[in-house]
Scaffold this active site. Structure first.
Site, PDB file in Angstrom:
ATOM      1  N   CYS A  38       0.868  -1.275  -0.050  1.00 59.35           N
ATOM      2  CA  CYS A  38       0.016  -0.028  -0.001  1.00 59.35           C
ATOM      3  C   CYS A  38       1.014   1.042  -0.050  1.00 59.35           C
ATOM      4  CB  CYS A  38      -0.908   0.042   1.334  1.00 59.35           C
ATOM      5  SG  CYS A  38      -0.026  -0.007   2.833  1.00 59.35           S
ATOM      6  N   ASN A  76       2.700   1.455   4.131  1.00 52.92           N
ATOM      7  CA  ASN A  76       2.940   0.006   4.701  1.00 52.92           C
ATOM      8  C   ASN A  76       2.701   0.257   6.172  1.00 52.92           C
ATOM      9  OD1 ASN A  76       5.757  -2.130   5.041  1.00 52.92           O
ATOM     10  ND2 ASN A  76       3.453  -2.766   4.999  1.00 52.92           N
ATOM     11  N   CYS A  87      -0.723   1.001   7.499  1.00 50.93           N
ATOM     12  CA  CYS A  87      -2.413   0.683   7.634  1.00 50.93           C
ATOM     13  C   CYS A  87      -2.658  -0.560   6.923  1.00 50.93           C
ATOM     14  CB  CYS A  87      -3.054   1.817   6.934  1.00 50.93           C
ATOM     15  SG  CYS A  87      -2.798   3.576   7.931  1.00 50.93           S
ATOM     16  N   ARG A  88      -3.089  -0.640   5.527  1.00 47.77           N
ATOM     17  CA  ARG A  88      -3.617  -1.522   4.841  1.00 47.77           C
ATOM     18  C   ARG A  88      -2.852  -2.766   4.589  1.00 47.77           C
ATOM     19  NH1 ARG A  88      -5.133   2.062  -0.319  1.00 47.77           N
ATOM     20  NH2 ARG A  88      -3.178   3.075   0.335  1.00 47.77           N
ATOM     21  N   SER A  89      -1.454  -2.674   4.014  1.00 51.20           N
ATOM     22  CA  SER A  89      -0.811  -3.914   3.588  1.00 51.20           C
ATOM     23  C   SER A  89      -0.423  -4.707   4.974  1.00 51.20           C
ATOM     24  CB  SER A  89       0.404  -3.595   2.821  1.00 51.20           C
ATOM     25  OG  SER A  89       1.093  -2.580   3.740  1.00 51.20           O
ATOM     26  N   ASP A 116      -7.652   4.222   1.200  1.00 53.38           N
ATOM     27  CA  ASP A 116      -6.477   4.417   2.311  1.00 53.38           C
ATOM     28  C   ASP A 116      -7.301   5.006   3.694  1.00 53.38           C
ATOM     29  OD1 ASP A 116      -3.607   6.380   1.865  1.00 53.38           O
ATOM     30  OD2 ASP A 116      -4.322   5.522   3.803  1.00 53.38           O
TER      31      ASP A 116
HETATM   32  N1  LIG Z   1      -0.263  11.574   0.660  1.00 56.44           N
HETATM   33  C1  LIG Z   1      -1.391  11.138   0.888  1.00 56.44           C
HETATM   34  C2  LIG Z   1      -2.816  10.946   1.119  1.00 56.44           C
HETATM   35  C3  LIG Z   1      -3.794  11.336   0.336  1.00 56.44           C
HETATM   36  C4  LIG Z   1      -5.228  10.865   0.454  1.00 56.44           C
HETATM   37  C5  LIG Z   1      -5.245   9.926   1.651  1.00 56.44           C
HETATM   38  C6  LIG Z   1      -4.377   9.455   2.389  1.00 56.44           C
HETATM   39  C7  LIG Z   1      -3.002   9.838   2.222  1.00 56.44           C
HETATM   40  C8  LIG Z   1      -1.922   9.488   3.085  1.00 56.44           C
HETATM   41  C9  LIG Z   1      -0.860  10.433   3.857  1.00 56.44           C
HETATM   42  C10 LIG Z   1      -0.142   9.846   4.510  1.00 56.44           C
HETATM   43  N2  LIG Z   1       0.656  10.808   5.408  1.00 56.44           N
HETATM   44  C11 LIG Z   1       0.728  12.106   5.286  1.00 56.44           C
HETATM   45  C12 LIG Z   1       1.476  12.795   4.237  1.00 56.44           C
HETATM   46  C13 LIG Z   1       2.834  12.355   4.191  1.00 56.44           C
HETATM   47  N3  LIG Z   1       3.771  13.252   3.454  1.00 56.44           N
HETATM   48  C14 LIG Z   1       3.332  13.386   2.105  1.00 56.44           C
HETATM   49  C15 LIG Z   1       4.202  14.323   1.271  1.00 56.44           C
HETATM   50  C16 LIG Z   1       5.528  13.697   1.313  1.00 56.44           C
HETATM   51  C17 LIG Z   1       6.018  13.627   2.690  1.00 56.44           C
HETATM   52  C18 LIG Z   1       5.251  12.444   3.573  1.00 56.44           C
HETATM   53  C19 LIG Z   1       0.007   8.497   4.705  1.00 56.44           C
HETATM   54  C20 LIG Z   1       0.887   7.758   5.524  1.00 56.44           C
HETATM   55  C21 LIG Z   1       1.074   6.545   5.803  1.00 56.44           C
HETATM   56  C22 LIG Z   1      -0.214   5.854   5.093  1.00 56.44           C
HETATM   57  C23 LIG Z   1      -0.747   6.418   4.296  1.00 56.44           C
HETATM   58  C24 LIG Z   1      -0.720   7.844   4.007  1.00 56.44           C
HETATM   59  N4  LIG Z   1      -1.972   8.180   3.268  1.00 56.44           N
END
Ligand SMILES: N#Cc1ccccc1-c1cc(NCCCN2CCCCC2)c2ccccc2n1
Length: 179
Positions: free
Chosen positions: A13, A16, A18-20, A151
């Protein structure tokens, strides 16, 4: 350790955490209950670098605890490894890692959660000259035909529950088709 000539599946995912990891734990429990776990190499990974080194999300751990505490199973724990307790009592040694070129050459199946994961994985696979893996949506095995596993990162307990239920339905069919 999977026997030589065994089967292998990598759940993927975005982060790595949450989902996976949920899919990995659900599949490992099903393979264990069916007596087939020693035939499998089972792991999970991320398309991104967002969470490298971090343990699974506590909301996913709580979801697993809710479902597996009843069954008394240590769903997260990988056999033969020292598991560490988390505040939810779910034992896991998993740490988020990003998918590697070697994964494409060594896993038979790479099963991901949504179209974004699929695009990222196919792009990465194009940079590998010995890709052995079948790269598919885990949701393609869902008898209820919910193709994408969304997600839950910005979601709530109900969203993690939906991820769990989809993983149970899909992993059951994937295991049946590969037994
Ligand atoms: N991106 C997106 C996104 C869009 C829609 C729904 C969920 C998410 C989302 C956001 C996360 N971390 C926050 C942003 C991280 N930073 C993004 C810019 C670079 C530096 C890092 C997640 C972290 C772990 C697992 C799933 C995640 N999923």
């Amino acid at each position: 350790m999977a026997a030589a000539g065994g089967k292998s599946v990598l759940f993927v995912c975005l982060g790595n955490i949450c989902r996976s990891p949920i899919a990995e734990a659900v599949f490992r429990k099903m393979a264990t209950e069916s007596g087939a776990v020693d035939q499998w190499r089972i792991d999970s990974a991320a398309t991104s670098t967002y969470e490298i080194g971090n343990p699974p999300d506590h909301r996913g751990a709580a979801c697993m605890k809710k479902h597996h505490a009843r069954a008394g199973a240590r769903a997260w724990a990988r056999p033969g490894t020292l598991a560490y307790g988390t505040k939810h009592g779910i034992e896991t040694d998993h740490r988020a890692r990003q998918v590697t070129k070697e994964d494409f050459a060594t896993f038979e199946y790479i099963l991901c959660m949504d179209e974004s994961n699929l695009r990222d994985l196919k792009k990465k696979a194009n940079g590998v000259n010995n890709c052995k893996a079948k790269i598919e949506l885990l949701g393609s095995y869902d008898p209820e035909k919910q193709l994408h596993i969304q997600d839950p990162y910005y979601g709530n307990e109900q969203d993690f529950e939906k991820v769990y239920e989809q993983c149970v339905r899909c992993c059951r069919v994937f295991l049946e088709r590969n037994s």
